[in-house]
Design an enzyme around this catalytic site. Structure first.
Site, mmCIF file in Angstrom:
data_model
loop_
_atom_site.group_PDB
_atom_site.id
_atom_site.type_symbol
_atom_site.label_atom_id
_atom_site.label_comp_id
_atom_site.label_asym_id
_atom_site.label_seq_id
_atom_site.Cartn_x
_atom_site.Cartn_y
_atom_site.Cartn_z
ATOM 1 N N SER A 1 0.808 -1.226 0.000
ATOM 2 C CA SER A 1 0.000 0.000 0.000
ATOM 3 C C SER A 1 0.839 1.273 0.000
ATOM 4 C CB SER A 1 -0.922 0.016 1.217
ATOM 5 O OG SER A 1 -0.165 -0.093 2.398
ATOM 6 N N ASP B 1 -4.439 7.392 8.022
ATOM 7 C CA ASP B 1 -5.535 6.545 8.489
ATOM 8 C C ASP B 1 -5.091 5.537 9.546
ATOM 9 O OD1 ASP B 1 -3.958 4.908 7.016
ATOM 10 O OD2 ASP B 1 -5.459 4.369 5.519
ATOM 11 N N HIS C 1 -1.329 4.346 6.928
ATOM 12 C CA HIS C 1 -0.619 4.975 5.806
ATOM 13 C C HIS C 1 -0.293 6.432 6.081
ATOM 14 C CE1 HIS C 1 -3.295 1.716 4.268
ATOM 15 N NE2 HIS C 1 -2.107 1.302 3.860
#
Ligand SMILES: *[C@@H]1O[C@H](CO)[C@@H](O)[C@H](O)[C@H]1NC(C)=O
Ligand SMILES: *[C@@H]1O[C@H](CO)[C@@H](O)[C@H](O)[C@H]1NC(C)=O
Ligand SMILES: *[C@@H]1O[C@H](CO)[C@@H](O)[C@H](O)[C@H]1NC(C)=O
Ligand SMILES: *[C@@H]1O[C@H](CO)[C@@H](O)[C@H](O)[C@H]1NC(C)=O
Ligand SMILES: *[C@@H]1O[C@H](CO)[C@@H](O)[C@H](O)[C@H]1NC(C)=O
Length: 403
Positions: free
Chosen positions: A39, A368, A371
Site C-alpha cells: 500500500s 488513516d 498509511h
C-alpha cells in the site's frame, strides 16, 4: 612539432576514453518506472481487484478516490513527477490506464511471501511479490507483441524502456506483521526473515534476467510507530520507546533491513550490470515521527502567527502528533480497525460516514493509522531524493550508475 601533435592527441584520448570519476556518472533520464510493492506505493491495484479505496481517500490532491490509501500522492508519485513522467497506472486497472511510461504492480496488503490465508481472513493481498513478478513478465511480453501488431502504441512502453527504466521496490512490512497475526513471537518472526528475503532476491534476479538494470529499493519503515500496529498487538509500557513507538516491532524491522542490505550486497556481486540503490526509508520515517513529536508544539505556535508560509518551507517539520490518524474513528489514535477511514453505515435509509477526514491533513503524519499523508510522503521524498539516505549515496537522477 611532432611531439606537440602527439601530446594533443594523447590529451584528447585521455579526456575521451579514460574513466574519470567526475565524467563517468550520467544523469539517467529514466523513460519509465516499474514499481513493485504494497500500500505504500499502490496506485490502484487493490482498488481494481477488491474494491475502491473509499472517499475521503484522495481528497487533498486528486479530489476523488484515486486507488491510493492516502489523501493524495505517494512517494511513487513524487518519483514519477521528478522525471516528468505521468503517475503510474496500476497493472490491474483495465480502465483508463496508460502504460506508456511504466506500470505499477503493487497492491495494498501485499507481502513478499505468498500467505496461506485469504484476503478475507487476514487482509493480506494475494498479489504477493512473486505474483507481481509474473504480472511484470506477462506485461513485458504481451505489451511488445501487441505493439508490434500496431495496436495501443501510445499506451504501451517502447521496447528499450524495459532496460532503461527504473525498477522501484517498497515491500516487506506486511511480511513482518503477518507472523504476529499468527501469534508468533518476535524471535519466531525473525527466524523466517531470511526466507522472506531469499524470495525478494529471486524477484530482483528475475527482473534482471528480463533486462532490468536500475533498481531503487526502499527498506522497510518503523512499523512499531504505526497506530494500527500499536492498536492491534499487545504492547507493554516497557516496550514503548521515548518517542512513543513499540520497540519489538521496530527491532524486527531493523533486523529485516540489516539482512536486506546483505542481500543487496550479494545481488551487486551476482548481477554485474545492475545499479542497485538501497534507500534507508526507516531512518527517514523514524526521524519524521520523532521530530514531529518533539517540535509539534513549536509548530503550532508558528501556525497561529502571521508567518504561515514560513512553516511551508521544504524540510521543516510542520506536523502535529504523529500518532493521531487524520481519517479514522475514536480511540487514542483516532483509529479503530473495525471502523476504518471512509467507513459508512446506513441509518434509516441515509448513509452516514463514520470515519471522516480531519480538518487539515497537511499537518498530519498519519492518514488513516496505517498509511502516511501526502504531506508526510512529500517530506520523506525531499529527504531521500538527493541520495543522503542511499547506499551508494547517489541521488534519484543518478540511480542508473553502478556505485
Ligand atoms: C505456507 O505453508 C507452507 C507449507 O506448510 C509453508 O512452507 C510456508 O512457509 C507457509 N507460508 C507462510 C507465509 O507462512
Ligand atoms: C499516454 O501518456 C503519454 C504520456 O503522458 C501521452 O503522451 C500519451 O498521449 C498517452 N496516451 C494516450 C492514448 O492517451
Ligand atoms: C491468536 O491468539 C488469540 C488470543 O489468544 C486467538 O483468539 C487467535 O485465534 C489466535 N490466532 C491464531 C491464528 O492462532
Ligand atoms: C429512524 O426512524 C425512526 C422512525 O422515524 C425513528 O424512531 C428512529 O429514531 C430513527 N433512528 C435514527 C437512528 O435516526
Ligand atoms: C539532502 O536534502 C535534505 C533535505 O532537503 C537536506 O537536509 C540535506 O542536507 C541534503 N543532503 C545533501 C548531501 O545535499
Amino acid at each position: 612539432m611532432e611531439f606537440k601533435h602527439f601530446t594533443l592527441q594523447a590529451l584528447i584520448f585521455l579526456v575521451i576514453f579514460l574513466p574519470n570519476p567526475t565524467f563517468s556518472s550520467k544523469s539517467c533520464n529514466f523513460p519509465a518506472i516499474f514499481n513493485f510493492g504494497d500500500s505504500n506505493s499502490d496506485t490502484g491495484g487493490l482498488s481494481a481487484a477488491f474494491g475502491q479505496a473509499p472517499p475521503p481517500n484522495g481528497e487533498s490532491f486528486f479530489h476523488a478516490p484515486a486507488g491510493r490509501f492516502s489523501d493524495g500522492r505517494l512517494l511513487t508519485d513524487f518519483i514519477a513527477e521528478r522525471f516528468g513522467l505521468p503517475y503510474l497506472s496500476a497493472f490491474l486497472d483495465s480502465i483508463g490506464s496508460n502504460f506508456s511510461h511504466g506500470a505499477n504492480f503493487a497492491t495494498a496488503g501485499s507481502t513478499i511471501r505468498p500467505q496461506n490465508t485469504t484476503i478475507s481472513q487476514s487482509g493480506y493481498s494475494p498479489i504477493s511479490l512473486d505474483v507481481q513478478a509474473i504480472q511484470f513478465s506477462d506485461f513485458l511480453r504481451r505489451s511488445q507483441i501487441i505493439r508490434k501488431q500496431g495496436f495501443f502504441q501510445k499506451l504501451l512502453p517502447e521496447e528499450d524502456y524495459f532496460s532503461r527504466g527504473l525498477y522501484t521496490f517498497d515491500i516487506g512490512q506486511n511480511d513482518l506483521t503477518a507472523g504476529y497475526k499468527l501469534n508468533m513471537t518476535t524471535e519466531q518472526v525473525k527466524a523466517y526473515v531470511p526466507d522472506v528475503l531469499a524470495q525478494f532476491s529471486n524477484v530482483i534476479k528475475q527482473v534482471y534476467i528480463k533486462g532490468g538494470r536500475s533498481f531503487w529499493i526502499h527498506n522497510t519503515g518503523p512499523v512499531g510507530c504505526l497506530p494500527y500496529v500499536m492498536d492491534r498487538f499487545l504492547v507493554t509500557a516497557a516496550q514503548i520507546d521515548k518517542y512513543g513507538c513499540a520497540t519489538p516491532f521496530n527491532e524486527v524491522a531493523k533486523y529485516f533491513n540489516l539482512r536486506l542490505k546483505d542481500i543487496v550486497l550479494q545481488l551487486r556481486k551476482e548481477l554485474p550490470l545492475a545499479a542497485i540503490t538501497y534507500v534507508d526509508l526507516y531512518s527517514v520515517k523514524y526521524s519524521l515521527i520523532t521530530q514531529a513529536k518533539k517540535l509539534g508544539k513549536c509548530f503550532l505556535f508558528f501556525r497561529e502567527g502571521p508567518f504561515l508560509e514560513l512553516t511551508r518551507e521544504k524540510g521543516l517539520i510542520r506536523f502535529e502528533n504523529p500518532f493521531l490518524a487524520c481519517c479514522g474513528h475514536g480511540g487514542k489514535y483516532n483509529y479503530n480497525r473495525f471502523i476504518k477511514c471512509g467507513s459508512k453505515k446506513v441509518i434509516n435509509g441515509t448513509e452516514i460516514v463514520l470515519a471522516k477526514s480531519c480538518r487539515d491533513p497537511s499537518v498530519r503524519v498519519s492518514w488513516d493509522g496505517t498509511h502516511f499523508t501526502e504531506a508526510a510522503s512529500r517530506w520523506i521524498f525531499d529527504q531521500i531524493v538527493n541520495g543522503s539516505f542511499s547506499d551508494p549515496p547517489v541521488s534519484l537522477e543518478f540511480a542508473c550508475n553502478r556505485g
